[in-house]
Design an enzyme around this catalytic site. Structure first.
Site, mmCIF file in Angstrom:
data_model
loop_
_atom_site.group_PDB
_atom_site.id
_atom_site.type_symbol
_atom_site.label_atom_id
_atom_site.label_comp_id
_atom_site.label_asym_id
_atom_site.label_seq_id
_atom_site.Cartn_x
_atom_site.Cartn_y
_atom_site.Cartn_z
ATOM 1 C CG HIS A 284 -24.271 -39.360 -32.013
ATOM 2 N ND1 HIS A 284 -24.635 -38.465 -32.117
ATOM 3 C CD2 HIS A 284 -24.654 -40.346 -31.826
ATOM 4 C CE1 HIS A 284 -26.098 -39.442 -31.605
ATOM 5 N NE2 HIS A 284 -25.953 -40.367 -31.493
ATOM 6 C CB CYS A 285 -21.901 -33.986 -30.938
ATOM 7 S SG CYS A 285 -22.420 -34.743 -29.417
ATOM 8 C CB ILE A 286 -19.638 -30.954 -34.876
ATOM 9 C CG1 ILE A 286 -19.089 -31.452 -33.176
ATOM 10 C CG2 ILE A 286 -20.326 -29.941 -35.273
ATOM 11 C CD1 ILE A 286 -20.185 -29.653 -32.162
ATOM 12 C CG ASP A 289 -25.617 -32.631 -31.553
ATOM 13 O OD1 ASP A 289 -26.505 -33.910 -31.731
ATOM 14 O OD2 ASP A 289 -24.972 -32.921 -30.792
#
Ligand SMILES: NC(=O)c1ccc[n+]([C@@H]2O[C@H](COP(=O)([O-])OP(=O)(O)OC[C@H]3O[C@@H](n4cnc5c(N)ncnc54)[C@H](O)[C@@H]3O)[C@@H](O)[C@H]2O)c1
Length: 447
Positions: A284-286, A289
């Site tokens: 979900h992040c790298i 974001d």
């Protein structure tokens, strides 16, 4: 003592005595473990989630995240934990922590709809002295420009956020989640908690609250600074992973083993941190974001070139894997079209049950488009259906009779796999993770 000061010192003493009621909104990978930490510290926590199946599972003492056993939910229940979809309960909370998703939309732009919906839902129930903290990863400015205006506009009594010490209203802070799922080397309570309050009282209250579950809090001067801190951390990872992904492709052409190079480089005691190449970014992040920041940067007539370049290299990796697989088959006088390939691992990284943005999903779709008959195995996913960006509709294949596949493609290096057996029984093994390190065999293709 003015009402505002009295309310904040009352909240501080309620935190110290564990009487403060904590509401966590979003019972997902971030919110659920956070709830458990507060519960362990004897806070009575209420978990708010719009997903009725999660609310029901939690209230029945069950967990839907593999690494969290149901027994931990039962223990939290004994400490007063309840899950609910009813936002009216917000009024009873002293602190409200928002942990809802922040994905990208189909045009690769920030999708703040979950934060906006949450803000609209809690706004009518807010009362003076409460503390609202946003934990969802987002671009600098979200807390002040998006969250606070919705909370203020929707409040029944016209209550406003406290912007200067001494004002009466609700307190607001941003505090990013920094968890690394599956990483057991650092206990969650040892990860310092960065906090940016709208004004000093909000920072102090948030520090007091988080100080009960984290060993160190790191106050910064504003919510935007805290929002940017989280993005810097993730962009740093994204850019460095892109760098090694690019160098991996060069090393491949030069006949050098990139993993051996990294192992040697990381013996340097300063100035170097090891990042590892792979089949593409996941989670979900790298992969997501950094694009929150490049979107926001445009408002300032600024192009974030490192982010764009890293994105280009990283999103190209699944295509590189397909190219290498095709070349491997070619050496056996076979082609992708009509071949049978087993993909090992759906999760975006080792030993976790999360397939959001996983490169496996892209790789399976690309293989299918090329006419490959694809099977998969992943101990964490008995089936895979449809998600935001994929529609696979597949069932996990047992790890048997591996010789029937023209190639076995290691995309996620789960530790439960017996790589020696896999190499011994397969015709070709395409290894995107260096999972077969130390195994000498001519049928391994490193990629
Ligand atoms: N997963 C990670 O490792 C990680 C790490 C650091 C930061 N983050 C950030 O934390 C945030 C949450 O991520 P996550 O992985 O926990 O997501 P998730 O999808 O696992 O959980 C989010 C939960 O929020 C619920 N939800 C959605 N809308 C809601 C609403 N309006 N009201 C109440 N509940 C609602 C969903 O049903 C879901 O249970 C994201 O911004 C993410 O970028 C995640």
């Amino acid at each position: 003592m003015p009402l505002s000061t009295a309310l904040s010192s009352e909240l501080e003493s309620r935190i110290a005595s564990r009487e403060a009621r904590v509401g966590v909104i979003g019972m997902g990978y971030v919110g659920l473990p956070l709830m458990l930490l507060f519960s362990e510290q004897r806070f009575r926590v209420t978990g708010f989630d719009v997903d009725a199946s999660k609310v029901e599972a939690l209230n029945s003492g069950n967990s839907y995240i593999v690494r969290i056993p149901g027994s931990e939910i039962v223990k939290a229940q004994a400490a007063g934990f309840r899950a609910t979809a009813a936002y009216a309960g917000i009024a009873e909370m002293d602190a409200i922590i928002i942990c809802v998703p922040t994905p990208l939309d189909q045009y690769h732009q920030p999708d703040l709809s979950y934060i906006e919906q949450t803000a609209r839902a809690i706004a009518p129930h807010l009362r003076a002295g409460q503390l609202v903290i946003l934990e969802s990863t987002t671009y600098p400015g979200t807390t002040e420009e998006v969250l606070v205006p919705i909370l203020e506009a929707g409040n029944r009594s016209g209550l406003r956020a406290v912007r200067r010490p001494g004002e009466t209203g609700f307190h607001v802070a941003f505090s990013p989640e920094r968890e690394d799922p599956g990483n057991d080397t650092v206990a969650r309570c040892d990860i310092p908690k960065v906090i940016g309050g709208l004004e000093p009282t909000a920072s102090a209250l948030a520090s007091a609250l988080y100080g009960t579950i984290f060993h160190r809090t790191v106050p910064v001067s504003s919510p935007a600074t805290a929002e940017m801190t989280k993005l810097l951390e993730n962009i740093y990872r994204c850019v460095n992973i892109a760098l090694v992904n690019e160098l991996k492709q060069l090393c491949d052409r030069m006949g050098i083993d990139i993993f051996e190079v990294i192992d040697a480089a990381k013996t340097k005691p300063f100035g170097y941190q090891a990042f590892y190449p792979g089949p593409g970014l996941g989670g979900h992040c790298i992969p997501i974001d950094p694009f929150y920041l490049s979107w926001k940067a445009k408002q300032f007539d600024f192009r974030t070139r490192f982010i764009e370049l890293a994105g280009e290299v990283n999103t190209g990796m699944p295509y590189y894997v397909i190219e290498k697989t095709a070349l491997a088959l070619n050496r056996h006088k076979k082609c992708l079209n009509g071949s049978r390939i087993l993909v090992l691992g759906l999760a975006y990284k080792r030993d976790i049950d999360d397939l959001r943005e996983s490169p496996s999903l892209t790789i399976i779709e690309l293989l299918r488009k090329a006419g490959v008959e694809v099977s998969y195995n992943d101990p964490f996913f008995p089936t895979v259906g449809r998600g935001r960006h994929y529609d696979l509709n597949m069932t996990c294949t047992p790890l048997e009779n591996l010789a029937q596949y023209d190639a076995v493609l290691i995309v996620t290096d789960h530790t439960s796999y017996d790589y020696r057996r896999i190499v011994a029984e397969s015709q070709i093994v395409v290894d995107t993770r260096n999972a077969t390190k130390g195994i000498a065999a001519t049928n391994i293709v490193h990629c």
